[in-house]
Design a protein around this motif. Structure first.
Motif: not given
Length: 399
Positions: A123-129, A149-167
């Motif tokens: 699922r390499w592409f899914s975090p980007l998608e 990049i910050r504005d894009t990831l801020a909403p999930i940075w803490h809530e979905k930490a693992e996904t955000a890190r992958k993205a």
């Protein structure tokens, strides 16, 4: 040959024997001995004769080859090298594919070869998608900065930490890919964004592991000699992931070394690199006991068909009302190495089958530290099988 034009016919092209055939005006067909066939155009530019490939006759019809030849002859007449011109146009076209979504797709395509199952499995592409492209996909890569990049990831940075890190990591790869394609991108943008986003409050949820001091007692409780008990014992002793362990086969064991085939190892190893696991005396004796249960050479068969499942091992721990899970023993082992031995980082990581260093470094370091790991695993086995003693064992590396 005279300077006639259109000497070839479609049928002649199809049935030609190996050799070179002129269609006139510099267009030639080259039929190779292996049955392949190429169109090429001979032009003279700046007094030099150049040959320009126009594709294979299997894909390019005679009519198309003639049209292409005419187009490139015109270019040559205006004193431009058609081969260089075609290169320039290709680069130009590549440069127009500069939106992040195009670059991301191209990066994914070029990585597919290294990813398992074409990257679908990983699922390499899914975090980007899912999290980057909806907001940034239509922006030219050269314009993307850390604030976007910050504005894009801020909403999930803490809530979905693992996904955000992958993205964010995937995005960094896309930016490097863009740079390799010749775009002017800020390679530090993702790192700056990471700084702006701050430390993630949410810790990645690791699979619960038993503290290494508690492993001996659990190991001792696995004393029934059943497939599940033996599999868990070997899992604990070797620190491997459960998949290669479940599929362990007699043929993979030679002496006191178990060689896990490359495709059973997780992660992008070079397809050639299997992983060697040194077997302690205790591990060898578990394998000996498992041989009684073997089916088709597989040491841990399941009751019906195939091999023991992950769930079977997990359920045993669940029934014992433990939170820890089988995969957690890798952490128990890793912590034991860190806390009771002074094993260098690279060796400790290699014990877990982690790929250490970049590909260049790996190419130069032609070792998998088998000897050092053999001594380490022997001491780990002693720790596990004699509860409550030699916790103070210090393992020193000979310098």
């Amino acid at each position: 040959m005279g300077h006639g034009q259109n000497k070839l016919t479609a049928v002649a092209v199809k049935n030609a024997r190996p050799g070179k055939y002129s269609d006139g005006n510099g267009l030639w067909l080259h039929k190779r001995n292996d049955g392949g066939s190429q169109w090429f155009l001979r032009v003279t530019i700046h007094g030099r004769r150049r040959e320009m490939g126009l594709g294979s006759a299997a894909e390019v019809s005679l009519k198309e080859a003639r049209e292409a030849a005419e187009q490139w002859r015109r270019v040559a007449r205006s004193n431009i090298d058609p081969i260089k011109e075609r290169e320039r146009l290709r680069r130009e076209a590549a440069r127009n594919l500069h939106l992040l979504e195009d670059v991301a797709k191209d990066a994914f395509e070029s990585r597919k070869a290294e990813l398992k199952g074409d990257g679908v499995a990983g699922r390499w592409f899914s975090p980007l998608e899912g999290h980057i492209l909806p907001k940034l996909g239509k922006i030219p890569v050269s314009d993307i900065d850390q604030k976007d990049i910050r504005d894009t990831l801020a909403p999930i940075w803490h809530e979905k930490a693992e996904t955000a890190r992958k993205a964010l990591n995937r995005l960094a790869i896309c930016m490097r890919h863009a740079a390799a394609l010749g775009f002017d991108v800020d390679l530090q943008a993702t790192e700056k964004a990471r700084a702006l986003l701050g430390k993630q409050r949410h810790k990645a949820t690791n699979i619960p592991a038993l503290h290494w001091r508690e492993v001996p007692a659990f190991y001792a409780s696995l004393n029934e000699g059943t497939v599940t008990h033996l599999a868990l014992r070997l899992l604990i002793l070797t620190g491997v992931r459960s998949m290669p362990l479940r599929f362990i086969h007699e043929e993979q064991i030679e002496g006191d070394v178990w060689t896990i085939p490359a495709e059973a190892m997780k992660g992008k190893r070079d397809a050639t690199s299997e992983f060697r696991v040194p077997l302690s005396k205790e591990a060898l004796s578990i394998i000996e006991q498992a041989r009684r249960h073997a089916r088709d050479g597989f040491l841990f068969p399941s009751v019906k068909k195939g091999v023991i499942s992950d769930a079977t091992m997990s359920r045993l721990m669940e029934r014992a009302e433990m939170v820890a899970r089988p995969h957690g023993f890798r952490s128990s082992l890793r912590d034991w190495i860190a806390e009771t031995t002074d094993t260098p980082h690279d060796i400790a990581e290699t014990v877990l089958g982690h790929v250490v260093g970049g590909s260049v470094e790996r190419a130069y370091r032609r070792t998998d530290f088998l000897e050092q790991r053999r001594r380490l695993m022997e001491i780990w086995a002693q720790h596990i099988t004699s509860p409550g003693c030699q916790i103070a064992t210090q393992l020193s590396e000979p310098k």
